[in-house]
Every structure is written in structure tokens, then in C-alpha cells.
Scaffold this motif. Structure first.
Motif, PDB file in Angstrom:
ATOM      1  N   LEU A  88       0.816  -1.204   0.000  1.00  0.00           N
ATOM      2  CA  LEU A  88       0.000   0.000   0.000  1.00  0.00           C
ATOM      3  C   LEU A  88       0.853   1.259   0.000  1.00  0.00           C
ATOM      4  O   LEU A  88       0.494   2.253  -0.630  1.00  0.00           O
ATOM      5  CB  LEU A  88      -0.937  -0.005   1.210  1.00  0.00           C
ATOM      6  CG  LEU A  88      -2.196  -0.859   1.087  1.00  0.00           C
ATOM      7  CD1 LEU A  88      -2.899  -0.991   2.431  1.00  0.00           C
ATOM      8  CD2 LEU A  88      -3.148  -0.274   0.038  1.00  0.00           C
ATOM      9  N   VAL A  89       1.977   1.238   0.708  1.00  0.00           N
ATOM     10  CA  VAL A  89       2.864   2.394   0.697  1.00  0.00           C
ATOM     11  C   VAL A  89       3.364   2.664  -0.720  1.00  0.00           C
ATOM     12  O   VAL A  89       3.344   3.798  -1.215  1.00  0.00           O
ATOM     13  CB  VAL A  89       4.046   2.201   1.658  1.00  0.00           C
ATOM     14  CG1 VAL A  89       5.078   3.315   1.467  1.00  0.00           C
ATOM     15  CG2 VAL A  89       3.570   2.184   3.104  1.00  0.00           C
ATOM     16  N   VAL A  90       3.797   1.608  -1.408  1.00  0.00           N
ATOM     17  CA  VAL A  90       4.271   1.766  -2.786  1.00  0.00           C
ATOM     18  C   VAL A  90       3.147   2.261  -3.686  1.00  0.00           C
ATOM     19  O   VAL A  90       3.334   3.161  -4.507  1.00  0.00           O
ATOM     20  CB  VAL A  90       4.850   0.443  -3.308  1.00  0.00           C
ATOM     21  CG1 VAL A  90       5.127   0.533  -4.814  1.00  0.00           C
ATOM     22  CG2 VAL A  90       6.137   0.087  -2.578  1.00  0.00           C
ATOM     23  N   ASP A  91       1.959   1.673  -3.520  1.00  0.00           N
ATOM     24  CA  ASP A  91       0.826   2.075  -4.357  1.00  0.00           C
ATOM     25  C   ASP A  91       0.455   3.546  -4.137  1.00  0.00           C
ATOM     26  O   ASP A  91       0.129   4.269  -5.084  1.00  0.00           O
ATOM     27  CB  ASP A  91      -0.382   1.192  -4.073  1.00  0.00           C
ATOM     28  CG  ASP A  91      -0.209  -0.222  -4.616  1.00  0.00           C
ATOM     29  OD1 ASP A  91       0.697  -0.432  -5.437  1.00  0.00           O
ATOM     30  OD2 ASP A  91      -0.998  -1.106  -4.211  1.00  0.00           O
ATOM     31  N   THR A  92       0.485   3.989  -2.875  1.00  0.00           N
ATOM     32  CA  THR A  92       0.137   5.390  -2.615  1.00  0.00           C
ATOM     33  C   THR A  92       1.196   6.338  -3.172  1.00  0.00           C
ATOM     34  O   THR A  92       0.869   7.428  -3.649  1.00  0.00           O
ATOM     35  CB  THR A  92      -0.053   5.638  -1.105  1.00  0.00           C
ATOM     36  OG1 THR A  92       1.107   5.186  -0.383  1.00  0.00           O
ATOM     37  CG2 THR A  92      -1.280   4.912  -0.584  1.00  0.00           C
TER      38      THR A  92
ATOM     39  N   ARG B 201       2.989   5.776  -5.862  1.00  0.00           N
ATOM     40  CA  ARG B 201       2.758   5.812  -7.303  1.00  0.00           C
ATOM     41  C   ARG B 201       1.552   6.686  -7.647  1.00  0.00           C
ATOM     42  O   ARG B 201       1.577   7.469  -8.604  1.00  0.00           O
ATOM     43  CB  ARG B 201       2.560   4.395  -7.831  1.00  0.00           C
ATOM     44  CG  ARG B 201       3.862   3.598  -7.930  1.00  0.00           C
ATOM     45  CD  ARG B 201       3.604   2.169  -8.318  1.00  0.00           C
ATOM     46  NE  ARG B 201       4.849   1.497  -8.700  1.00  0.00           N
ATOM     47  CZ  ARG B 201       5.003   0.181  -8.726  1.00  0.00           C
ATOM     48  NH1 ARG B 201       3.987  -0.610  -8.396  1.00  0.00           N
ATOM     49  NH2 ARG B 201       6.161  -0.359  -9.078  1.00  0.00           N
ATOM     50  N   SER B 202       0.487   6.540  -6.879  1.00  0.00           N
ATOM     51  CA  SER B 202      -0.704   7.350  -7.129  1.00  0.00           C
ATOM     52  C   SER B 202      -0.420   8.829  -6.924  1.00  0.00           C
ATOM     53  O   SER B 202      -0.906   9.677  -7.689  1.00  0.00           O
ATOM     54  CB  SER B 202      -1.839   6.902  -6.211  1.00  0.00           C
ATOM     55  OG  SER B 202      -2.246   5.581  -6.508  1.00  0.00           O
TER      56      SER B 202
ATOM     57  N   ALA C 133      -0.037  14.258  -9.009  1.00  0.00           N
ATOM     58  CA  ALA C 133       0.684  15.523  -9.075  1.00  0.00           C
ATOM     59  C   ALA C 133       0.855  15.964 -10.525  1.00  0.00           C
ATOM     60  O   ALA C 133       0.716  17.149 -10.849  1.00  0.00           O
ATOM     61  CB  ALA C 133       2.041  15.397  -8.383  1.00  0.00           C
ATOM     62  N   GLY C 134       1.130  15.012 -11.398  1.00  0.00           N
ATOM     63  CA  GLY C 134       1.253  15.342 -12.813  1.00  0.00           C
ATOM     64  C   GLY C 134      -0.057  15.813 -13.420  1.00  0.00           C
ATOM     65  O   GLY C 134      -0.091  16.745 -14.233  1.00  0.00           O
TER      66      GLY C 134
ATOM     67  N   ARG D  34      -8.842   5.925  -1.145  1.00  0.00           N
ATOM     68  CA  ARG D  34      -9.107   4.569  -0.638  1.00  0.00           C
ATOM     69  C   ARG D  34      -7.813   3.884  -0.220  1.00  0.00           C
ATOM     70  O   ARG D  34      -7.766   3.203   0.818  1.00  0.00           O
ATOM     71  CB  ARG D  34      -9.826   3.737  -1.706  1.00  0.00           C
ATOM     72  CG  ARG D  34     -11.301   4.074  -1.861  1.00  0.00           C
ATOM     73  CD  ARG D  34     -12.019   2.987  -2.652  1.00  0.00           C
ATOM     74  NE  ARG D  34     -11.449   2.828  -3.990  1.00  0.00           N
ATOM     75  CZ  ARG D  34     -11.858   3.515  -5.054  1.00  0.00           C
ATOM     76  NH1 ARG D  34     -12.827   4.416  -4.938  1.00  0.00           N
ATOM     77  NH2 ARG D  34     -11.302   3.301  -6.232  1.00  0.00           N
ATOM     78  N   GLN D  35      -6.765   4.059  -1.009  1.00  0.00           N
ATOM     79  CA  GLN D  35      -5.476   3.456  -0.653  1.00  0.00           C
ATOM     80  C   GLN D  35      -4.982   3.988   0.685  1.00  0.00           C
ATOM     81  O   GLN D  35      -4.513   3.218   1.542  1.00  0.00           O
ATOM     82  CB  GLN D  35      -4.445   3.750  -1.747  1.00  0.00           C
ATOM     83  CG  GLN D  35      -4.696   3.047  -3.066  1.00  0.00           C
ATOM     84  CD  GLN D  35      -3.762   3.546  -4.155  1.00  0.00           C
ATOM     85  OE1 GLN D  35      -3.143   4.611  -4.036  1.00  0.00           O
ATOM     86  NE2 GLN D  35      -3.659   2.787  -5.240  1.00  0.00           N
TER      87      GLN D  35
END
Length: 352
Positions: free
Chosen positions: A217-221, A223-224, A229-230, A256-257
Motif C-alpha cells: 500500500l505504501v508503494v501504491d500510494t 505511485r498514485s 501531481a502530474g 481509498r489506498q
């Protein structure tokens, strides 16, 4: 406006290759960084100018460049140029009878950045494709800093009233030349850093245990957050450039993440409290921006006054610049690749 959060292992004071190597070593119980590269055959040493084997030299380089240098200097340098541009015609230079004289912003002495980049360049294995543009970025900062300091003193003290702007006109060429040098070095460094940050995050994801829900979840957040930001970084007058439907779906997914990660609790793992708190603040700023997109802006007169200056964008709820400020403040755990801050596009496109 875009104050850096606590720097963790990249705190000010990194002064040697040995210290950077030590700080790159994963700590017990921490989210593991990307798998360490194979050690160099060169012997470790702490003597000046010698290479030092680091458990994760790539991570240490990114830490020094992004956390110690880019996050601390970039937005401030760009805002300084924008402030100068707001009252000076770059073709003509400052005029003796200028109606408004706003000067420009100063920024911190780049010594700490220079020392960190120099120390990171001594870590084995070498990465010349990153170290060379990093050193060029440092040189651009070092060249710009004294000229900005001199110009700031000149304008801040009102000396232009005594010499009919003579010194201001003399400094103008050097300021433009060195700002341009910074922009060129910045662009080259970003091209080198961005793919390495993506690769480092992918390495973290690949090294996670199958059942490590928290780490996933840390990695997914992260990435999100990068993706959002872009999407969010558009001029405040051009919110139509944001695909409202896609943006809403992505913002809701990110929220949700974060909620899932928070529901796991903060016990039994690395301290994610600062990361979650700062990430939730970014999510709230994104939700406010989403509402602005839905109603096509809806800026009040007071909002527009604040948005006319890049230094005050962060204070306007729902402004892209406010979201960028919260993104820059995300407190990424020091064992993970840092997020690369994005300066609000207005710094490049609008004087104030």
C-alpha cells in the motif's frame, strides 16, 4: 510555500561519503529499499577522493540529489526568477523610473547540496550519467547564489534610488545568464533523475514479501501521488486541461489506498504516521481541486488576488498550486525513494 518535510536520513549535515553510505543502510524493521547493487571490487575507504562501497549507492545518490538539493532549492530559485520577471522586462532590463520594484527572492547557500552531491559521487558503483548532471546542477546553483544575494541587497536597501538603477542594469545580464544556466542544468538533471526514481520504486515493489500488505500500500500510494501531481499541475486559469472524470476516479482511488493503509494501524511496523498525515493533506488538497474543476474555477476576487502571485498560491483552497505545495510536503519514509517535487506551472508561465 513548498517547505520540505523532515528529511530523515538526508538531514542537513551530510558531509562525507562514509556518512552517506551508512545512512543508505536499511534499518531493522524498516520498509526495505530497492535491492542493493553488487558491491564494487574497489576497497572501501573514507579518505577524501576515494570510493566507498555502499549497500545501496543508487538510493543514496537519489537521497542526496532530491532530498538535500532539489527539494530544498528548486521552487525557491524558480520563484525568485518569477518575482524578478514580474517587474522587469527581460529584454530591456530594470528601468530607472520603474513604477514597482519588487526585487527578487534569495535562497539558501548551496554548500550543503554541493557537499552531499560530492560525497554521493564517491559511492561505488559509480553512476556518471547521474553524477555529471548533478555536479552541473550544483555549479549552476553556486554561480547563481552570489548574484541573487547581491541583487537582493541592492533592491532591498533601496540603493537603486541613489544610482538611478545603474547597478541594477549592470547586474541584469548576469542574473539572466545564471538563471538560464540553472534552468538548463535543472532540465538535464531531471531527465537523469526521473527514470531512476521510477526504477527505485519498482525495485522496492519487487522486493516486498508476498504478504506485505502494508508495504504494498505504501508503494501504491507513492505511485498514485506521483500520477496525481502530474495531472493536477496546470495553470489555475486553465482547469479545463484536467480531465475531470479521470481525475475524480484517480483521486478517489488514492483516498481509498490511504484509508486502507491507515486502517492497518501504526503499530508493528515502521512509523508511517508523518507519511500518512502529509499524504492525507495532499489528498484533501486534490479533492478541493476536483471541486474547482467541477465548477470551472469559481475564483473570488480575493482568490484571484492571491493567485496573481506564485508565492501565495498555496493559500487558495482548490488551487493547483495548493495541491503542489501539499505534494512537496509529503513526508516519505527515509528508507523509500523520495518524491520529486513539482513546481507550480505558474512559476514558469506567469510573472506576478
Amino acid at each position: 510555500m513548498m517547505a520540505a518535510a523532515a528529511l530523515g536520513v538526508a538531514a542537513v549535515g551530510i558531509a562525507s561519503a562514509a556518512s552517506i553510505a551508512a545512512r543508505a543502510t536499511p534499518q531493522p524493521g524498516a520498509l526495505a529499499p530497492a535491492p542493493a547493487p553488487s558491491p564494487s571490487a574497489r576497497p572501501s575507504s573514507t579518505e577524501p577522493g576515494s570510493l566507498v562501497d555502499a549497500p545501496n549507492a543508487r538510493a543514496a545518490r537519489l537521497d542526496a540529489i532530491v532530498r538535500v538539493c532539489f527539494k530544498r532549492y528548486d521552487a525557491r530559485v524558480l520563484a525568485s526568477r518569477a518575482r524578478y520577471r514580474s517587474w522587469v522586462d527581460f529584454e530591456e532590463g530594470p528601468r530607472a523610473r520603474a513604477r514597482h520594484v519588487y526585487g527578487l527572492y534569495t535562497f539558501a547557500d548551496p554548500t550543503t547540496c554541493a557537499e552531499s552531491v560530492a560525497a554521493a559521487a564517491l559511492l561505488a558503483p559509480l553512476d556518471a550519467a547521474l553524477d555529471v548532471p548533478a555536479r552541473a546542477y550544483v555549479r549552476a546553483l553556486e554561480a547563481l547564489h552570489p548574484v541573487v544575494e547581491e541583487a537582493n541587497r541592492y533592491y532591498d536597501r533601496g540603493d537603486y534610488e541613489d544610482d538611478a538603477m545603474a547597478r541594477g542594469r549592470a547586474l541584469h545580464g548576469s542574473l539572466l545568464e545564471r538563471f538560464d544556466g540553472y534552468l538548463a542544468a535543472r532540465e538535464t538533471l531531471l531527465r537523469a533523475v526521473e527514470p531512476r526514481l521510477s526504477a527505485a520504486l519498482a525495485g522496492v515493489a519487487g522486493g516486498l514479501a508476498a504478504g506485505d500488505v502494508r508495504g504494498r500500500l505504501v508503494v501504491d500510494t507513492l505511485r498514485s501521488a506521483r500520477e496525481l501531481a502530474g495531472m493536477a499541475n496546470v495553470p489555475w486559469r486553465e482547469l479545463e486541461r484536467i480531465d475531470g472524470e479521470a481525475f475524480e476516479v484517480t483521486v478517489e482511488g488514492y483516498q481509498r489506498q490511504l484509508d486502507e493503509l491507515e486502517a492497518l494501524g501504526l503499530d508493528g511496523g515502521p512509523d508511517l504516521g508523518p507519511y500518512l498525515q502529509s499524504s492525507q493533506a495532499f489528498a484533501q488538497a486534490l479533492s478541493a481541486l476536483r471541486r474547482r474543476v467541477e465548477r470551472g474555477g469559481g475564483w473570488s476576487t480575493g482568490n484571484r488576488m492571491m493567485l496573481s502571485g506564485v508565492a501565495s498560491h498555496w493559500m487558495v483552497e482548490g488551487a493547483p498550486g495548493a495541491a503542489m505545495a501539499r505534494y512537496a510536503d509529503i513526508d516519505v519514509p527515509p528508507t523509500l525513494p523520495p518524491l520529486l517535487p513539482m513546481a507550480p506551472v505558474e512559476i514558469f508561465t506567469e510573472p506576478y
